[in-house]
Enzyme design. Structure first.
Site, PDB file in Angstrom:
ATOM      1  N   TYR A  62       0.825  -1.217   0.000  1.00  0.00           N
ATOM      2  CA  TYR A  62       0.000   0.000   0.000  1.00  0.00           C
ATOM      3  C   TYR A  62       0.858   1.267   0.000  1.00  0.00           C
ATOM      4  CZ  TYR A  62      -3.772  -3.208   1.458  1.00  0.00           C
ATOM      5  OH  TYR A  62      -4.666  -4.244   1.542  1.00  0.00           O
ATOM      6  N   HIS A 118       0.348 -11.724   1.481  1.00  0.00           N
ATOM      7  CA  HIS A 118      -0.723 -10.935   0.853  1.00  0.00           C
ATOM      8  C   HIS A 118      -1.497 -11.722  -0.208  1.00  0.00           C
ATOM      9  CE1 HIS A 118      -1.743  -6.435  -0.035  1.00  0.00           C
ATOM     10  NE2 HIS A 118      -2.789  -7.201  -0.217  1.00  0.00           N
TER      11      HIS A 118
HETATM   12  N1  LIG Z   1      -5.817  -8.569   1.234  1.00  0.00           N
HETATM   13  C1  LIG Z   1      -6.182  -7.997   0.094  1.00  0.00           C
HETATM   14  O1  LIG Z   1      -5.866  -8.490  -0.998  1.00  0.00           O
HETATM   15  C2  LIG Z   1      -7.019  -6.776   0.155  1.00  0.00           C
HETATM   16  C3  LIG Z   1      -7.639  -6.310  -1.020  1.00  0.00           C
HETATM   17  C4  LIG Z   1      -8.452  -5.177  -0.931  1.00  0.00           C
HETATM   18  C5  LIG Z   1      -8.604  -4.551   0.287  1.00  0.00           C
HETATM   19  N2  LIG Z   1      -7.966  -4.993   1.405  1.00  0.00           N
HETATM   20  C6  LIG Z   1      -8.096  -4.297   2.721  1.00  0.00           C
HETATM   21  O2  LIG Z   1      -9.474  -4.149   2.991  1.00  0.00           O
HETATM   22  C7  LIG Z   1      -9.777  -2.764   3.190  1.00  0.00           C
HETATM   23  C8  LIG Z   1     -11.201  -2.456   2.764  1.00  0.00           C
HETATM   24  O3  LIG Z   1     -11.393  -2.781   1.413  1.00  0.00           O
HETATM   25  P1  LIG Z   1     -11.452  -1.678   0.232  1.00  0.00           P
HETATM   26  O4  LIG Z   1     -10.677  -0.488   0.605  1.00  0.00           O
HETATM   27  O5  LIG Z   1     -11.072  -2.412  -1.007  1.00  0.00           O
HETATM   28  O6  LIG Z   1     -12.981  -1.366   0.089  1.00  0.00           O
HETATM   29  P2  LIG Z   1     -14.218  -0.911   1.031  1.00  0.00           P
HETATM   30  O7  LIG Z   1     -13.759  -0.635   2.411  1.00  0.00           O
HETATM   31  O8  LIG Z   1     -15.267  -1.921   0.791  1.00  0.00           O
HETATM   32  O9  LIG Z   1     -14.705   0.400   0.312  1.00  0.00           O
HETATM   33  C9  LIG Z   1     -13.961   1.569   0.287  1.00  0.00           C
HETATM   34  C10 LIG Z   1     -14.679   2.506  -0.674  1.00  0.00           C
HETATM   35  O10 LIG Z   1     -15.994   2.762  -0.201  1.00  0.00           O
HETATM   36  C11 LIG Z   1     -16.132   4.141   0.133  1.00  0.00           C
HETATM   37  N3  LIG Z   1     -16.869   4.187   1.413  1.00  0.00           N
HETATM   38  C12 LIG Z   1     -16.383   4.067   2.666  1.00  0.00           C
HETATM   39  N4  LIG Z   1     -17.364   4.135   3.583  1.00  0.00           N
HETATM   40  C13 LIG Z   1     -18.527   4.283   2.885  1.00  0.00           C
HETATM   41  C14 LIG Z   1     -19.874   4.426   3.275  1.00  0.00           C
HETATM   42  N5  LIG Z   1     -20.225   4.410   4.560  1.00  0.00           N
HETATM   43  N6  LIG Z   1     -20.801   4.575   2.301  1.00  0.00           N
HETATM   44  C15 LIG Z   1     -20.448   4.589   1.002  1.00  0.00           C
HETATM   45  N7  LIG Z   1     -19.176   4.452   0.570  1.00  0.00           N
HETATM   46  C16 LIG Z   1     -18.210   4.304   1.503  1.00  0.00           C
HETATM   47  C17 LIG Z   1     -14.733   4.702   0.217  1.00  0.00           C
HETATM   48  O11 LIG Z   1     -14.694   6.048  -0.222  1.00  0.00           O
HETATM   49  P3  LIG Z   1     -14.119   7.238   0.722  1.00  0.00           P
HETATM   50  O12 LIG Z   1     -12.753   6.866   1.166  1.00  0.00           O
HETATM   51  O13 LIG Z   1     -14.160   8.412  -0.204  1.00  0.00           O
HETATM   52  O14 LIG Z   1     -15.108   7.366   1.849  1.00  0.00           O
HETATM   53  C18 LIG Z   1     -13.983   3.815  -0.798  1.00  0.00           C
HETATM   54  O15 LIG Z   1     -14.197   4.286  -2.115  1.00  0.00           O
HETATM   55  C19 LIG Z   1      -8.689  -2.071   2.355  1.00  0.00           C
HETATM   56  O16 LIG Z   1      -8.599  -0.689   2.643  1.00  0.00           O
HETATM   57  C20 LIG Z   1      -7.502  -2.883   2.738  1.00  0.00           C
HETATM   58  O17 LIG Z   1      -7.025  -2.530   4.031  1.00  0.00           O
HETATM   59  C21 LIG Z   1      -7.192  -6.107   1.348  1.00  0.00           C
END
Ligand SMILES: NC(=O)c1ccc[n+]([C@@H]2O[C@H](COP(=O)([O-])OP(=O)(O)OC[C@H]3O[C@@H](n4cnc5c(N)ncnc54)[C@H](OP(=O)(O)O)[C@@H]3O)[C@@H](O)[C@H]2O)c1
Length: 269
Positions: A62, A118
């Protein structure tokens, strides 16, 4: 129980609810940080800590570990009160020790609470990489170790080769892709299911979610967080917006009925 910090402000303690993880516990709610730029990470992480998150999910990949580290240092929150996860990029196979040492330096800590592989390196379970991760745990650099994006068969391969089962599998997870057989398979193996992309993998306008949200006077995003907690799945929503960071955390306090949980489960079939 609210946590009182030395800046004189009262915070809500989101470390409860949590799941057992080895000798410790893992907060079910964490702060996701993928796609938060390093320059933005201090502010976003500081906001999450201020609003009560005590679990931060990052990764070498990241590129924001040093920004997170600066927020941790400035937060005034005890290191022991924060659960920190980072991840080994699969392309760093062969330089595992150097990678975790760099993560620790950037985060400004002497150990992480969870270190994950990862992705399966070259799409393979790669027990030789897992053996190095085990060594890092034995040397105290990571309190707990696990994997991400592994299948049940790949987890079994690691266990068979090393005798050590990953404590956690972090996988893409949401109501819409809920698969009871995966949840049961991980539970049988004693592996904590940590979901990622809870919102990106969801339709926030889904009628079932909307109906449940209206019944509790909350948002569908909060219902999704509540559904994870009801099952004991770890959930790590990401946002850079203060109001969402706060609202997403509050979702962990929404109590769904058994019927509501079952209705959300049915979105995955
Ligand atoms: N291990 C892996 O391969 C892997 C892959 C993907 C993710 N991850 C981890 O999982 C975490 C979460 O997954 P993610 O970041 O992919 O997606 P997520 O948390 O499902 O969604 C984040 C997105 O949703 C928006 N959002 C946040 N809160 C919201 C709400 N209450 N209502 C509407 N939209 C909202 C955010 O925008 P804003 O920021 O503008 O609010 C951002 O665009 C990552 O940050 C990371 O730490 C791990």
């Amino acid at each position: 129980m609210p946590v009182q910090l030395d800046r004189g402000m009262t915070f809500i303690d989101y470390t409860d609810p949590s799941v057992p993880l080895g000798q410790h516990r893992m907060p079910l709610l964490g702060f996701g940080t993928w796609q938060i730029e390093n320059d933005d990470a201090p502010q976003a992480t500081a906001t999450a800590l201020e609003l009560g998150y005590r679990h931060i999910d990052t990764a070498t990949g990241y590129g924001n570990e040093s920004g997170i580290g600066s927020a941790l240092a400035d937060s005034g929150v005890d290191r022991d009160a924060i659960f920190i996860t980072t991840k080994l990029p699969p392309e760093h196979a062969g330089r595992e020790r150097q990678t975790i040492e760099e993560s620790l330096t950037k985060l400004g800590v002497d150990h992480v609470d969870l270190w994950l592989v990862h992705w399966p390196p070259n799409k393979q379970a790669s027990p030789e990489v897992w053996a190095e991760v085990i060594k890092a745990q034995q040397d105290g650099l990571a309190t707990n170790i696990g994997v991400s994006n592994y299948s049940l068969a790949q987890i079994d391969e690691l266990t068979a080769a090393t005798g050590v089962t990953p404590a956690v599998n972090q996988i893409r997870w949401s109501p819409g892709i809920y698969d009871a057989s995966i949840a049961a398979g991980l539970a049988e193996r004693g592996v904590v299911l940590e979901g990622y992309s809870p919102f990106k993998a969801s339709n926030l306008n889904d009628p079932t979610l909307v109906q449940i949200a209206e019944a509790h006077d909350v948002t569908t995003a909060q219902v999704i967080v509540a559904w994870h907690v009801a099952h004991g799945f770890v959930v790590i929503p990401k946002s850079v917006r203060r109001e969402r960071i706060e609202a997403n955390a509050a979702g962990a306090r929404v109590e769904l009925t058994a019927d509501e949980v079952a209705a959300v489960d049915s979105l995955g079939s």
